[in-house]
Design an enzyme around this catalytic site. Structure first.
Site, PDB file in Angstrom:
ATOM      1  N   LEU A  11       0.828  -1.213   0.000  1.00  0.00           N
ATOM      2  CA  LEU A  11       0.000   0.000   0.000  1.00  0.00           C
ATOM      3  C   LEU A  11       0.856   1.254   0.000  1.00  0.00           C
ATOM      4  CD1 LEU A  11      -2.641  -1.011   2.690  1.00  0.00           C
ATOM      5  CD2 LEU A  11      -3.053  -0.669   0.254  1.00  0.00           C
ATOM      6  N   GLY A  12       1.995   1.155   0.626  1.00  0.00           N
ATOM      7  CA  GLY A  12       2.847   2.334   0.709  1.00  0.00           C
ATOM      8  C   GLY A  12       4.054   2.046   1.567  1.00  0.00           C
ATOM      9  N   GLN A  13       5.012   2.946   1.459  1.00  0.00           N
ATOM     10  CA  GLN A  13       6.227   2.782   2.248  1.00  0.00           C
ATOM     11  C   GLN A  13       6.487   4.058   3.008  1.00  0.00           C
ATOM     12  OE1 GLN A  13       9.417   0.971   0.142  1.00  0.00           O
ATOM     13  NE2 GLN A  13      10.966   1.684   1.571  1.00  0.00           N
ATOM     14  N   GLY A  14       6.707   3.933   4.285  1.00  0.00           N
ATOM     15  CA  GLY A  14       7.038   5.104   5.093  1.00  0.00           C
ATOM     16  C   GLY A  14       8.515   5.080   5.411  1.00  0.00           C
ATOM     17  N   THR A  15       8.930   5.943   6.311  1.00  0.00           N
ATOM     18  CA  THR A  15      10.346   6.030   6.671  1.00  0.00           C
ATOM     19  C   THR A  15      10.802   4.789   7.424  1.00  0.00           C
ATOM     20  OG1 THR A  15       9.664   8.269   7.162  1.00  0.00           O
ATOM     21  CG2 THR A  15      11.972   7.751   7.495  1.00  0.00           C
ATOM     22  N   VAL A  18       7.033  -0.710   5.852  1.00  0.00           N
ATOM     23  CA  VAL A  18       6.318  -0.954   4.598  1.00  0.00           C
ATOM     24  C   VAL A  18       4.935  -1.440   5.001  1.00  0.00           C
ATOM     25  CG1 VAL A  18       6.401  -2.066   2.342  1.00  0.00           C
ATOM     26  CG2 VAL A  18       8.455  -1.943   3.723  1.00  0.00           C
ATOM     27  N   VAL A  19       3.927  -0.942   4.301  1.00  0.00           N
ATOM     28  CA  VAL A  19       2.560  -1.307   4.647  1.00  0.00           C
ATOM     29  C   VAL A  19       1.946  -2.101   3.486  1.00  0.00           C
ATOM     30  CG1 VAL A  19       0.309  -0.450   5.400  1.00  0.00           C
ATOM     31  CG2 VAL A  19       2.388   0.772   6.061  1.00  0.00           C
ATOM     32  N   LYS A  34       1.571  -3.664   8.784  1.00  0.00           N
ATOM     33  CA  LYS A  34       2.668  -2.692   8.794  1.00  0.00           C
ATOM     34  C   LYS A  34       3.926  -3.357   9.321  1.00  0.00           C
ATOM     35  CE  LYS A  34       3.643   2.015  10.143  1.00  0.00           C
ATOM     36  NZ  LYS A  34       3.045   3.289  10.470  1.00  0.00           N
ATOM     37  N   ASP A 131       4.238  11.916  17.313  1.00  0.00           N
ATOM     38  CA  ASP A 131       4.522  12.084  15.877  1.00  0.00           C
ATOM     39  C   ASP A 131       3.232  12.411  15.131  1.00  0.00           C
ATOM     40  OD1 ASP A 131       6.058  12.221  13.600  1.00  0.00           O
ATOM     41  OD2 ASP A 131       6.025  10.061  13.238  1.00  0.00           O
TER      42      ASP A 131
HETATM   43  P1  ADP Z   1       4.758   7.410   7.203  1.00  0.00           P
HETATM   44  O1  ADP Z   1       6.173   7.007   7.559  1.00  0.00           O
HETATM   45  O2  ADP Z   1       4.696   8.343   6.032  1.00  0.00           O
HETATM   46  O3  ADP Z   1       3.936   7.830   8.386  1.00  0.00           O
HETATM   47  P2  ADP Z   1       3.607   4.765   7.238  1.00  0.00           P
HETATM   48  O4  ADP Z   1       4.812   3.897   7.379  1.00  0.00           O
HETATM   49  O5  ADP Z   1       2.743   4.931   8.442  1.00  0.00           O
HETATM   50  O6  ADP Z   1       4.020   6.144   6.612  1.00  0.00           O
HETATM   51  O7  ADP Z   1       2.688   4.222   6.077  1.00  0.00           O
HETATM   52  C1  ADP Z   1       3.121   4.200   4.731  1.00  0.00           C
HETATM   53  C2  ADP Z   1       1.913   4.249   3.801  1.00  0.00           C
HETATM   54  O8  ADP Z   1       1.103   3.100   3.998  1.00  0.00           O
HETATM   55  C3  ADP Z   1       0.989   5.419   4.085  1.00  0.00           C
HETATM   56  O9  ADP Z   1       1.320   6.542   3.318  1.00  0.00           O
HETATM   57  C4  ADP Z   1      -0.370   4.887   3.669  1.00  0.00           C
HETATM   58  O10 ADP Z   1      -0.545   5.084   2.284  1.00  0.00           O
HETATM   59  C5  ADP Z   1      -0.274   3.416   3.927  1.00  0.00           C
HETATM   60  N1  ADP Z   1      -0.951   3.023   5.181  1.00  0.00           N
HETATM   61  C6  ADP Z   1      -0.467   3.102   6.454  1.00  0.00           C
HETATM   62  N2  ADP Z   1      -1.336   2.639   7.358  1.00  0.00           N
HETATM   63  C7  ADP Z   1      -2.424   2.237   6.663  1.00  0.00           C
HETATM   64  C8  ADP Z   1      -3.700   1.651   7.026  1.00  0.00           C
HETATM   65  N3  ADP Z   1      -4.011   1.401   8.293  1.00  0.00           N
HETATM   66  N4  ADP Z   1      -4.571   1.374   6.028  1.00  0.00           N
HETATM   67  C9  ADP Z   1      -4.260   1.647   4.737  1.00  0.00           C
HETATM   68  N5  ADP Z   1      -3.105   2.189   4.334  1.00  0.00           N
HETATM   69  C10 ADP Z   1      -2.182   2.477   5.266  1.00  0.00           C
END
Ligand code: ADP
Length: 306
Positions: A11-15, A18-19, A34, A131
């Site tokens: 779904l996405g990658q944060g710092t 990885v989600v 996550k 945060d």
């Molecule tokens: P960040 O480091 O930017 O806070 P995260 O590591 O929390 O990012 O999450 C990375 C990405 O995963 C987010 O930008 C979001 O798109 C997706 N994501 C995080 N948590 C959820 C969730 N509970 N449901 C759906 N998508 C999520």
């Protein structure tokens, strides 16, 4: 347990994580998985996960509130941990940036009430977020705001280490932290929520800057430098206190010409420089802003991103 969940698309990658989209094999429920990176330093400075972190995660699973994302489960993976979270559709950052969306005064009030309700619940249990930023305010399928990752910031390593890679979080960082206050208090979360309040009203970040000094200059540019009009007497005793060129506060009305008086009164209390004078989340929720007209928009009627 890992075998209870099927991992789907990323779904996405944060710092720090990885989600992935996931599914609970037992119930068919869609979740977010996550995975915290294992190679980040943990709070004890060693690689891998601090053993106290798992205990804390267990405690966080008890936190239940409609505006806090549910941590449904957690399990170890190699030296790290996977958090099983409610699946969310969008976040407040996407809503603020979406130029096609109009945010009415009642919508802003609704987001702020939900965010403060989440903070209040946690602060009453002495859990801090540390945060808070718009992309940690997730939007559920029913339109409600749910604060993500409450109490989990410690998992991601030391705050200083974090700030070296995570520039955006600086915009929501309370001034006492820039000056090296040793303790995080609930007031730090209220400051960040105040920055989000300002951002919802302005539709752009209130204190954006490229570096610490830049952010602090913007903070003091609006609120006045520490010491002016007795605004923050204890600032000069903080370990990294820096004297900025003196300037007086700018009336909030000048920056927010369209906002109501009660909104600006509450905003001013949330972004007090002195953490001791900053309003608590409990008192913020009792502020007349929330009972005056217009009433906050019900979550189901809040604007949605395409
Ligand atoms: P960040 O480091 O930017 O806070 P995260 O590591 O929390 O990012 O999450 C990375 C990405 O995963 C987010 O930008 C979001 O798109 C997706 N994501 C995080 N948590 C959820 C969730 N509970 N449901 C759906 N998508 C999520």
């Amino acid at each position: 347990m890992a075998e209870n969940y099927a991992r789907g698309d990323m779904l996405g990658q944060g710092t720090f994580a990885v989600v992935y989209k996931g599914q609970d094999k037992r119930t068919g429920k869609v979740v977010a998985l996550k995975e915290i990176f294992a190679d980040e330093k943990s709070t004890d400075g060693k690689k891998g996960l601090d053993p106290t972190a798992l205990r804390e995660i267990k405690l966080l699973r008890e936190l239940r509130h409609p505006n806090i994302i549910r941590l449904e489960d957690a399990y170890p993976k190699k030296k790290s941990v996977v958090l099983v979270l409610e699946f969310m559709h969008s976040d407040l950052e996407a809503i603020i940036r979406d130029q096609n969306l109009v945010l009415a005064a009642a919508d802003v009030k609704s987001y702020m009430r939900q965010l403060l309700a989440a903070l209040d619940t946690c602060h009453r249990r002495w859990v801090l977020h540390r945060d808070i930023k718009p992309n940690n305010c997730l939007i559920a399928p029913d339109g409600s705001l749910k604060l993500a990752d409450f109490g989990l910031s410690r998992l991601y390593g030391s705050p200083d280490g974090r700030l070296t890679h995570q520039v955006f979080a600086q915009w929501y960082r309370a001034p006492e932290l820039f000056f090296g206050a040793r303790q995080y208090t609930a007031a730090v979360d209220v400051w960040a929520a105040g920055c989000i309040f300002g951002e919802l009203l302005l539709r752009r970040p209130l204190f954006d800057g490229m570096c610490d000094i830049d952010v602090l200059s913007k903070v003091f540019g609006l609120l006045g430098t520490p010491g002016v009009e007795g605004n923050w007497p204890a600032a000069k005793d903080l370990p990294y206190f820096l004297q900025f060129t003196e300037n007086k506060p700018v009336p909030l009305r000048q920056v927010f010409p369209a906002a109501s008086g009660d909104a600006l009164d509450l905003l001013g209390r949330m972004i007090q420089l002195d953490p001791l004078r900053r309003i608590s989340s409990t008192d913020a929720l009792r502020h007349p802003y929330f009972t005056n007209n217009p009433p906050p928009t019900p979550p189901a009627l809040l604007p949605r991103t395409a």
